[in-house]
Design a protein around this motif. Structure first.
Motif, PDB file in Angstrom:
ATOM      1  N   PRO A   1       0.812  -1.217   0.000  1.00 23.56           N
ATOM      2  CA  PRO A   1       0.000   0.000   0.000  1.00 23.56           C
ATOM      3  C   PRO A   1       0.845   1.267   0.000  1.00 23.56           C
ATOM      4  O   PRO A   1       0.544   2.217  -0.734  1.00 23.56           O
ATOM      5  N   ALA A   2       1.905   1.305   0.807  1.00 26.45           N
ATOM      6  CA  ALA A   2       2.759   2.498   0.862  1.00 26.45           C
ATOM      7  C   ALA A   2       3.436   2.743  -0.478  1.00 26.45           C
ATOM      8  O   ALA A   2       3.552   3.891  -0.934  1.00 26.45           O
ATOM      9  N   ARG A   3       3.878   1.672  -1.122  1.00 25.50           N
ATOM     10  CA  ARG A   3       4.535   1.814  -2.419  1.00 25.50           C
ATOM     11  C   ARG A   3       3.585   2.402  -3.454  1.00 25.50           C
ATOM     12  O   ARG A   3       3.969   3.257  -4.263  1.00 25.50           O
ATOM     13  N   ARG A   4       2.340   1.964  -3.413  1.00 24.54           N
ATOM     14  CA  ARG A   4       1.363   2.467  -4.371  1.00 24.54           C
ATOM     15  C   ARG A   4       0.921   3.894  -4.046  1.00 24.54           C
ATOM     16  O   ARG A   4       0.837   4.749  -4.929  1.00 24.54           O
ATOM     17  N   ILE A   5       0.628   4.136  -2.773  1.00 30.27           N
ATOM     18  CA  ILE A   5       0.101   5.441  -2.371  1.00 30.27           C
ATOM     19  C   ILE A   5       1.111   6.550  -2.621  1.00 30.27           C
ATOM     20  O   ILE A   5       0.768   7.632  -3.111  1.00 30.27           O
ATOM     21  N   PHE A   6       2.374   6.282  -2.279  1.00 31.94           N
ATOM     22  CA  PHE A   6       3.400   7.320  -2.369  1.00 31.94           C
ATOM     23  C   PHE A   6       4.267   7.195  -3.628  1.00 31.94           C
ATOM     24  O   PHE A   6       5.266   7.889  -3.751  1.00 31.94           O
ATOM     25  N   HIS A   7       3.859   6.280  -4.540  1.00 33.06           N
ATOM     26  CA  HIS A   7       4.581   6.118  -5.807  1.00 33.06           C
ATOM     27  C   HIS A   7       6.086   5.942  -5.554  1.00 33.06           C
ATOM     28  O   HIS A   7       6.915   6.677  -6.065  1.00 33.06           O
ATOM     29  N   TRP A   8       6.357   4.950  -4.718  1.00 33.75           N
ATOM     30  CA  TRP A   8       7.724   4.691  -4.250  1.00 33.75           C
ATOM     31  C   TRP A   8       8.082   3.251  -4.603  1.00 33.75           C
ATOM     32  O   TRP A   8       8.104   2.378  -3.743  1.00 33.75           O
ATOM     33  N   PRO A   9       8.360   2.947  -5.859  1.00 33.85           N
ATOM     34  CA  PRO A   9       8.565   1.559  -6.282  1.00 33.85           C
ATOM     35  C   PRO A   9       9.693   0.836  -5.558  1.00 33.85           C
ATOM     36  O   PRO A   9       9.607  -0.363  -5.316  1.00 33.85           O
ATOM     37  N   LYS A  10      10.757   1.562  -5.210  1.00 37.02           N
ATOM     38  CA  LYS A  10      11.903   0.900  -4.573  1.00 37.02           C
ATOM     39  C   LYS A  10      11.615   0.473  -3.126  1.00 37.02           C
ATOM     40  O   LYS A  10      12.408  -0.246  -2.525  1.00 37.02           O
ATOM     41  N   LEU A  11      10.483   0.905  -2.597  1.00 39.38           N
ATOM     42  CA  LEU A  11      10.127   0.482  -1.244  1.00 39.38           C
ATOM     43  C   LEU A  11       9.924  -1.025  -1.170  1.00 39.38           C
ATOM     44  O   LEU A  11      10.051  -1.627  -0.107  1.00 39.38           O
ATOM     45  N   VAL A  12       9.632  -1.640  -2.315  1.00 34.97           N
ATOM     46  CA  VAL A  12       9.439  -3.085  -2.350  1.00 34.97           C
ATOM     47  C   VAL A  12      10.704  -3.821  -1.917  1.00 34.97           C
ATOM     48  O   VAL A  12      10.637  -4.967  -1.451  1.00 34.97           O
ATOM     49  N   LEU A  13      11.861  -3.176  -2.029  1.00 33.53           N
ATOM     50  CA  LEU A  13      13.113  -3.806  -1.619  1.00 33.53           C
ATOM     51  C   LEU A  13      13.157  -4.084  -0.120  1.00 33.53           C
ATOM     52  O   LEU A  13      13.895  -4.957   0.336  1.00 33.53           O
ATOM     53  N   ALA A  14      12.380  -3.332   0.651  1.00 30.01           N
ATOM     54  CA  ALA A  14      12.375  -3.524   2.103  1.00 30.01           C
ATOM     55  C   ALA A  14      11.511  -4.699   2.534  1.00 30.01           C
ATOM     56  O   ALA A  14      11.681  -5.227   3.638  1.00 30.01           O
ATOM     57  N   ARG A  15      10.586  -5.114   1.672  1.00 31.53           N
ATOM     58  CA  ARG A  15       9.591  -6.103   2.090  1.00 31.53           C
ATOM     59  C   ARG A  15      10.206  -7.457   2.412  1.00 31.53           C
ATOM     60  O   ARG A  15       9.827  -8.123   3.383  1.00 31.53           O
ATOM     61  N   ARG A  16      11.167  -7.874   1.620  1.00 33.70           N
ATOM     62  CA  ARG A  16      11.791  -9.176   1.850  1.00 33.70           C
ATOM     63  C   ARG A  16      12.484  -9.209   3.210  1.00 33.70           C
ATOM     64  O   ARG A  16      12.348 -10.170   3.965  1.00 33.70           O
ATOM     65  N   ILE A  17      13.209  -8.157   3.538  1.00 32.28           N
ATOM     66  CA  ILE A  17      13.906  -8.101   4.825  1.00 32.28           C
ATOM     67  C   ILE A  17      12.908  -8.089   5.975  1.00 32.28           C
ATOM     68  O   ILE A  17      13.083  -8.788   6.986  1.00 32.28           O
ATOM     69  N   LEU A  18      11.847  -7.304   5.844  1.00 32.29           N
ATOM     70  CA  LEU A  18      10.830  -7.236   6.898  1.00 32.29           C
ATOM     71  C   LEU A  18      10.134  -8.585   7.082  1.00 32.29           C
ATOM     72  O   LEU A  18       9.853  -9.000   8.208  1.00 32.29           O
ATOM     73  N   GLY A  19       9.886  -9.269   5.971  1.00 30.12           N
ATOM     74  CA  GLY A  19       9.258 -10.582   6.072  1.00 30.12           C
ATOM     75  C   GLY A  19      10.134 -11.591   6.768  1.00 30.12           C
ATOM     76  O   GLY A  19       9.675 -12.365   7.616  1.00 30.12           O
TER      77      GLY A  19
END
Length: 296
Positions: free
Chosen positions: A66-84
């Motif tokens: 949601p944050a990546r889409r709302i704030f148009h921040w595609p590179k935020l997806v790089l954090a998801r793997r680490i958080l998971g």
């Protein structure tokens, strides 16, 4: 691949912040243990601490899309793997500490898990998180195929529900934290459903999601106390608006949702999306969406 860099070798602030932030709770726990600040039952305190952070990090990982889409921040997806992976690690430590609390008697721990429903669903959630982590290596993704892999990792929302139920039941009388985390999960589910139905979660939708999530959180709290404690629903509802009782989970969820709405509105003014005609939240996700997977 470096934990702090993208695949092309560039430094990644997103991965770095996610990694450092994920490690901080473990450092706090270790420092408290060394200084003897975990109370009379240190192992029990550590069990609750690791369980709480497992849920928090799991929900934060779910909030990345949601944050990546709302704030148009595609590179935020790089954090998801680490958080998971961090959520999986804290959950595994949570279960390990439970076994430790049973004197490292695996049979006794297994018996407790089987006999107590909330322990059973918690153990299932941990097992599923470990399974997602085991299928998140690049070679496994390639072997499974993106479609089957995505279908498997969509079960992370089911894991979130199991974790919330486990948190609720083990909290017993004081379910404040459990209600709060469930309220955030309500927002995440509502966002996911809205985006799936419209592919466009704009500002009005974010405002509606904030109000809806706050109301549903309040109703959830009233239902829990009314059904399982016998406390009159009217008293629980009244407590939500008494300053002396502190800020209720429903109000926290409402304020968090409104904060997302306000920040999104400001962000759109400062940095509008490049593609014309796209409202906030309309970006499509990549085909492979790692939710719980190894860092890197």
């Amino acid at each position: 691949m470096s934990l702090f860099h993208e695949r092309n070798g560039n430094f990644s602030p997103e991965k770095t912040v996610a990694l450092v932030g994920s490690c901080l709770p473990a450092l706090w726990l270790a420092s408290w243990a060394l200084m003897g600040d975990l109370g009379g039952r240190p192992v029990s305190a550590a069990i609750h601490f690791t369980g709480l952070w497992a849920i928090r990090l799991l929900f934060i990982s779910l909030a990345v899309t949601p944050a990546r889409r709302i704030f148009h921040w595609p590179k935020l997806v790089l954090a998801r793997r680490i958080l998971g992976v961090a959520a999986m690690s804290y959950a595994a430590l949570h279960l390990t500490l439970f076994v430790m609390d049973q004197g490292w008697n695996v049979q006794a721990a297994a018996r407790e898990i089987v006999l107590r429903f909330y322990l059973a669903i918690g153990a299932v959630a941990v097992a599923l998180l470990l399974a997602l982590g085991a299928t998140s290596f690049d070679r496994v993704i390639k072997r499974m195929g993106a479609k089957r892999w995505n279908a498997l990792h969509a079960s992370v929302y089911g894991i979130a529900l199991l974790a919330s139920a486990h948190f609720f039941i083990q909290s017993k009388l004081d379910v404040t934290q459990a209600v709060l985390m469930s309220g955030f999960l309500i927002w995440l589910f509502a966002y996911r459903l809205w985006h799936r139905a419209t592919n466009n979660v704009g500002l009005f939708a974010l405002l509606a999601l904030a109000v809806l999530s706050g109301v549903l959180t309040g109703l959830l709290e009233m239902a829990w106390y009314g059904l399982f404690t016998g406390i009159p629903v009217a008293l629980v509802a009244e407590a939500n608006f008494q300053p002396a009782m502190g800020v209720s989970p429903a109000l926290w969820v409402l304020m968090a949702g409104l904060a997302v709405f306000v920040v999104a509105a400001v962000w759109l003014k400062i940095s509008p999306p490049k593609a014309k005609g796209k409202a906030a939240g309309s970006q499509k996700a990549p085909k492979v969406r790692p939710s719980v997977s190894p860092a890197g």
